[in-house]
Design an enzyme around this catalytic site. Structure first.
Site, PDB file in Angstrom:
ATOM      1  N   GLU A  49       0.832  -1.204   0.000  1.00 16.15           N
ATOM      2  CA  GLU A  49       0.000   0.000   0.000  1.00 16.15           C
ATOM      3  C   GLU A  49       0.864   1.249   0.000  1.00 16.15           C
ATOM      4  O   GLU A  49       1.864   1.343   0.727  1.00 16.15           O
ATOM      5  CB  GLU A  49      -0.869  -0.029   1.263  1.00 16.15           C
ATOM      6  CG  GLU A  49      -1.679   1.215   1.523  1.00 16.15           C
ATOM      7  CD  GLU A  49      -2.410   1.164   2.860  1.00 16.15           C
ATOM      8  OE1 GLU A  49      -3.419   1.882   2.981  1.00 16.15           O
ATOM      9  OE2 GLU A  49      -1.984   0.419   3.773  1.00 16.15           O
ATOM     10  N   LYS A 138      -8.878   3.496  -2.657  1.00 14.19           N
ATOM     11  CA  LYS A 138      -9.394   3.003  -1.380  1.00 14.19           C
ATOM     12  C   LYS A 138     -10.743   3.654  -1.080  1.00 14.19           C
ATOM     13  O   LYS A 138     -10.875   4.879  -1.070  1.00 14.19           O
ATOM     14  CB  LYS A 138      -8.388   3.337  -0.274  1.00 14.19           C
ATOM     15  CG  LYS A 138      -8.561   2.595   1.039  1.00 14.19           C
ATOM     16  CD  LYS A 138      -7.403   2.977   1.973  1.00 14.19           C
ATOM     17  CE  LYS A 138      -7.214   1.982   3.089  1.00 14.19           C
ATOM     18  NZ  LYS A 138      -6.044   2.341   3.932  1.00 14.19           N
ATOM     19  N   CYS A 172      -5.707  -2.736   2.439  1.00 14.19           N
ATOM     20  CA  CYS A 172      -5.644  -2.701   3.899  1.00 14.19           C
ATOM     21  C   CYS A 172      -7.029  -2.922   4.525  1.00 14.19           C
ATOM     22  O   CYS A 172      -7.659  -3.933   4.255  1.00 14.19           O
ATOM     23  CB  CYS A 172      -4.984  -1.395   4.359  1.00 14.19           C
ATOM     24  SG  CYS A 172      -4.209  -1.502   5.994  1.00 14.19           S
TER      25      CYS A 172
END
Length: 308
Positions: A49, A138, A172
């Site tokens: 990430e 995200k 994540c």
């Protein structure tokens, strides 16, 4: 590409350290890692990430409830300047590296919108011809990440058709969102990429659960960051001083469709980790449980996805 007849995918997990806040140098490091991984036979190369320019672990950028600081704004502007516009020079270099490697390359960036000043935590997937095959922002930054990254909204769940099956990505703590996972499963995802900055023991339980739930390979790639890697001239020395010497210790690994380690997690160092994925295991594992197929009960359960 090698071993397609046998349905084997050779993967490289790049548990790397960014050159923090330095977009050009970290891109250089990524290109070198792609070349090294390709020389070792990797056909899919996966980075963590926000590898470019870094994940600013522990920094507040001067945000408190109802107030900001000028010093924090200056650090944020430095991060903004180091972030990546898509498309741009950095994505061109990464695409060229993927093409030279003849490999799929997944890499996390902090993306800067080309029009406004908003930043996003973004994952890019390049195809072996060098094209940008997928861009995923995200959906919901976690906790204080929300002071630097906006909510992702465009093309929420892009996937890539590969010779070994469908490949998709969640970043994540997006992986804790049950409906987001289901949206990826519903697209037939066989290789599930989970780039992150999450080295706690519970995370290992999470990725095992996802592998069993989706009956897919889960590729868990974290980074290795130490306190000494932060630029010394940031305006928040007290925040950096409060961090552990090893800020993020990795734990990268691959989980098979039955929830078992293909390779044990690697901790406390930079490394390129290799694994061979037998993709025949994916359909075989779904014989008795296919969460979006014969086990889905669409007569009583339905997911609506706004994916545009």
């Amino acid at each position: 590409m090698k071993d397609i007849e046998k349905n084997i995918c050779r993967i490289a997990l790049v548990q790397a350290s960014p050159i923090m806040f330095d977009k050009a140098a970290t891109t250089d490091a990524a290109v070198c890692a792609i070349e090294e991984a390709a020389n070792n036979g990797a056909e899919l190369i996966v980075f963590p990430e926000s590898y470019i320019p870094c994940y600013p672990y522990g920094m507040t950028f001067g945000f408190t409830v109802g107030a900001r600081t000028q010093a924090g704004r200056e650090d944020w502007k430095r991060y903004y300047d180091a972030s990546v516009v898509v498309p741009g020079p950095e994505t061109k270099r990464l695409g060229e590296a993927a093409k030279k490697a003849r490999a799929y390359v997944s890499i996390g960036i902090t993306e800067r919108d080309a029009v406004n000043a908003t930043l996003y935590c973004t994952n890019l997937i390049f195809a072996p011809d060098g094209s940008l095959a997928a861009k995923h922002r995200k959906l919901k930054p976690t906790g204080a990440e929300r002071v630097i990254w906006g909510d992702g909204y465009e093309g929420a769940f892009p996937v890539v058709e590969t010779p070994w099956g469908v490949m998709g990505s969640l970043i994540c703590w997006e992986n804790y969102m049950p409906l987001a996972r289901t949206a990826l499963y519903a697209k037939g995802t066989a290789i599930y990429l989970a780039p992150n900055t999450n080295d706690n023991p519970e995370w290992q339980d999470t990725i095992k659960h996802i592998a069993i739930e989706g009956h897919c390979y889960v590729v868990n790639v974290d980074q290795y960051i130490t306190k000494s890697m932060y630029p010394s001239d940031l305006h928040c020395p007290q925040e950096i001083a409060a961090l552990k010497d090893e800020v993020c210790i990795g734990g990268s690994c691959v989980i098979d469709p039955y929830g078992h380690y293909v390779n044990e997690p690697v901790w406390n160092k930079e490394a390129i980790i290799y694994a061979d994925l037998d993709m025949n295991a994916v359909p075989m594992s779904r014989m008795e449980f296919d969460g979006v197929g014969h086990y889905s009960r669409p007569d009583v359960l339905k997911l609506t996805v706004q994916d545009n």
